[in-house]
Every structure is written in C-alpha cells, then in structure tokens.
Design an enzyme around this catalytic site. Sequence first.
Site, PDB file in Angstrom:
ATOM      1  N   SER A  50      60.739  -6.757  -7.384  1.00 50.77           N
ATOM      2  CA  SER A  50      59.988  -5.871  -8.293  1.00 50.77           C
ATOM      3  C   SER A  50      59.369  -4.738  -7.478  1.00 50.77           C
ATOM      4  O   SER A  50      59.398  -4.764  -6.238  1.00 50.77           O
ATOM      5  CB  SER A  50      58.876  -6.674  -8.971  1.00 50.77           C
ATOM      6  N   ASP A  83      64.103  -5.218  -9.911  1.00 55.23           N
ATOM      7  CA  ASP A  83      63.566  -5.790 -11.151  1.00 55.23           C
ATOM      8  C   ASP A  83      62.554  -4.806 -11.764  1.00 55.23           C
ATOM      9  O   ASP A  83      61.632  -4.348 -11.071  1.00 55.23           O
ATOM     10  CB  ASP A  83      62.879  -7.119 -10.793  1.00 55.23           C
ATOM     11  N   ASP A 105      63.887  -0.236 -16.630  1.00 52.78           N
ATOM     12  CA  ASP A 105      63.187  -0.787 -17.792  1.00 52.78           C
ATOM     13  C   ASP A 105      62.531   0.359 -18.554  1.00 52.78           C
ATOM     14  O   ASP A 105      61.384   0.703 -18.329  1.00 52.78           O
ATOM     15  CB  ASP A 105      62.149  -1.819 -17.348  1.00 52.78           C
ATOM     16  N   HIS A 198      56.529 -12.893 -19.179  1.00 51.17           N
ATOM     17  CA  HIS A 198      56.406 -13.301 -17.776  1.00 51.17           C
ATOM     18  C   HIS A 198      55.227 -14.257 -17.570  1.00 51.17           C
ATOM     19  O   HIS A 198      54.300 -14.275 -18.373  1.00 51.17           O
ATOM     20  CB  HIS A 198      56.195 -12.067 -16.886  1.00 51.17           C
ATOM     21  N   GLY A 199      55.270 -14.996 -16.470  1.00 54.43           N
ATOM     22  CA  GLY A 199      54.133 -15.834 -16.094  1.00 54.43           C
ATOM     23  C   GLY A 199      54.196 -17.240 -16.669  1.00 54.43           C
ATOM     24  O   GLY A 199      55.193 -17.638 -17.286  1.00 54.43           O
ATOM     25  N   SER A 234      62.059 -16.346 -18.028  1.00 54.02           N
ATOM     26  CA  SER A 234      62.772 -17.578 -18.363  1.00 54.02           C
ATOM     27  C   SER A 234      62.470 -18.753 -17.454  1.00 54.02           C
ATOM     28  O   SER A 234      63.271 -19.681 -17.339  1.00 54.02           O
ATOM     29  CB  SER A 234      64.275 -17.295 -18.410  1.00 54.02           C
ATOM     30  N   ILE A 276      63.936 -15.597 -13.110  1.00 55.95           N
ATOM     31  CA  ILE A 276      63.007 -16.683 -12.779  1.00 55.95           C
ATOM     32  C   ILE A 276      62.148 -16.307 -11.577  1.00 55.95           C
ATOM     33  O   ILE A 276      62.675 -16.031 -10.494  1.00 55.95           O
ATOM     34  CB  ILE A 276      63.801 -17.979 -12.503  1.00 55.95           C
ATOM     35  N   ASP A 277      60.872 -16.310 -11.784  1.00 48.61           N
ATOM     36  CA  ASP A 277      59.913 -16.047 -10.715  1.00 48.61           C
ATOM     37  C   ASP A 277      58.834 -17.138 -10.709  1.00 48.61           C
ATOM     38  O   ASP A 277      58.586 -17.813  -9.714  1.00 48.61           O
ATOM     39  CB  ASP A 277      59.291 -14.657 -10.931  1.00 48.61           C
TER      40      ASP A 277
END
Length: 344
Positions: A50, A83, A105, A198-199, A234, A276-277
Amino acid sequence: MPRITLRQLLDHAAANDYAVPAFNMSNMEQGLAIMKAADETGSPVILQASRGARAYANDLMLARVIDALVEMYPHIPLCMHLDHGNSLATCVSAIRHGFTSVMMDGSLLADGTTPADYADNAAITRKVVELAHAAGVSVEGELGVLGSLETGMGDQEDGHGATGTLSREQLLTDPDEAARFVADTGVDALAVAMGTSHGAYKFTRKPDGDVLAMDVIEAINKRLPDTHLVMHGSSSVPEELREAINTHGGDIRPAWGVPIEEIQRGIRHGVRKVNIDTDLRMAATAAIRRVLTEDPGEFDPRKYLKPAMEAMTAQCRVKFEAFGTAGQAAAIRAKPLAAMAVRA
Ligand code: G3H
Ligand code: 13P
Ligand code: ZN
C-alpha cells in the site's frame, strides 16, 4: 523466472479455476514468511504494498527486498502489486520501482476518503491503464465503495477509506455499471464492493447474505464472465487469533471476517484475487505478544519475530490450500514485461 504480471497470473487462475491470495507486505519478515508458504505449497504469489507500506519501508528498500525474494525463490512466479493507488503519480512511481501490477483505486477521490463519481473514476483509471499497459504492467480498478452493509459506514478502520454514511447503492457494485467500467477503462481485474471492508471489524456476527452480498459477485460474473474479480477486505479474522491476542494482554473486540467458504463460493464465480492483510497482522501480533508475556525479560527482536514469521507462514499456507493456489506454480511460465507491453 521474471516477475509475473497480474494479467498473466489471473489468466492462468481463471483457466484452472483457482484464485491467488494477495498478501500485504511492508517489511522483510512478511516477505520471507509469505514466500516460505508459497515455496512449501508450490504456489504463485501476489505481494502487494500500500502507499502506507511504501512510506514505512521506503520504496528502495521494498524493491531490494523483492529482488532478494525473487533470487531466493526463482521457481515461484511472483507478482508485485500496488495496493490502493490513489493517483497517476503513485502508480507511475510504483512501476518505476519494479511493480508488475498497480491498482488505481478511483472509487475514491485522490484524498482517499471522498467517494468519486463514475466519470472521474473511469477517466483516471483509463489514464493509468494506457500508461501501465504501454510498459506491460497490469491494472486493477475498483468500482463501488468498500464499507459495511450492517452500518452503512465507509471503510475507515485502518485510517483510509470513505468517511461517513454511504447508500446501499454506493456499497454494492452494480453489474451493468461494472460492464460499462471494464469496457471504458480496459482494466485487467476489477475490485468490487459487496459488504467487505478492511481490518478486523467487518461484521458484528457471522455474515449472511444480508451483510456479505456474494450474490452481487455472482451477478457481476454472469454479466462479465471473462473479467477477473477481486475481493478486498477478505481476511477471515480467525477466532483463535483474536483469543491468542487477548490471552496475552491484547484487547480485540468480538469480530467476524469473511468465512473461507464464502471466498470459495466467490472463486466459483470469477473471483481470482483475494486481498489479505489483517489475518497476517493478527498472526504476527499474537505470536509476539505470547513470547513477550511468557518471557517479559526478552528483548532480542529475533526471538519474537521468528515465531511471528512462522505464524504468518501458517496463515498463508491455509489460504494457498483453500483457494486452490497450491501446486500451480510449476505450471506457470512468466513472460517478461517487454513481451506484455502494448505497442501504439
Ligand atoms: O488497504 C488495506 C491494507 O490493509 C493496507 O493497509 O494502508 O495500513 O498499509 P495500510
Ligand atoms: P483485510 O483487512 O481484510 O486483510 O483486507 C486487506 C485488503 O483488502 C488490502 O487491500
Ligand atoms: Zn483493499
């Protein structure tokens, strides 16, 4: 093997009915952990950084770490992806640092918080596609705004994403508009909005179709059967990781993520990239907390970063197996960027 572009990798995934997890990385430990799992399972890999990761690690350092990973694992097809790029300039600087894929984005304006209208999104995404394709680099676009269908709130948990309340229309990608967007922009992959964010705090209960609209993915896939779809937000937020963090002094509220079986349903309907983070962040945090609470006298970072890497590798392995990525690396031959470049 040269680094692979997102386009080549997702074309292979589509032809063979699997998806590739895209793991966020901002340091050497994450890179090593992800590649170890890719090597152990024989999986191609998407590493994504990112803007926050690039600022944290420094572009040069990130680029050199990726160079080292490619040299250490020459048999693993590796796609390096930006990202949530927010501007043409961010995408161009990523390409200059060796990224083989960028996300523009345009669902939000360049401030990263204000939802953009269709025309602005399509225009900036088209510009990035023209430029990136000339260099052979792939582009992911996003249509629809990530956020919660439970609360209507935008995705602000980890400091970026839309602020304020959004309409259901904004939170769900419209299949007809998606078809128009892909035609107008020429993106290689399309991120869609259907209730993920996210998160860790995605849902307040195990998600059903009211809050995780997998039917939207199915409808978009029907309309655009040849487009590679991307699911953001996700992570599955495994309960055992939340418990492990809390047992060792952490404080993560009850939280639900995206169940693996819902992602597998997506994969049956055109999802080819799964972001996936959070799961890796939680795995690392749980391991570090455990070491430091069990031995409060420990102060050698290697003593807690090694278990953190092992915990992240275990998470990656689960995803590679579950998404059908495992075992695919050997069948992929990456073409160099020059061979992918679109000539005017
Ligand atoms: O886009 C979301 C990812 O989790 C990256 O987060 O901007 O904090 O690096 P970040
Ligand atoms: P998670 O926060 O669910 O891991 O999502 C990460 C993501 O979508 C990065 O773009
Ligand atoms: Zn995302």
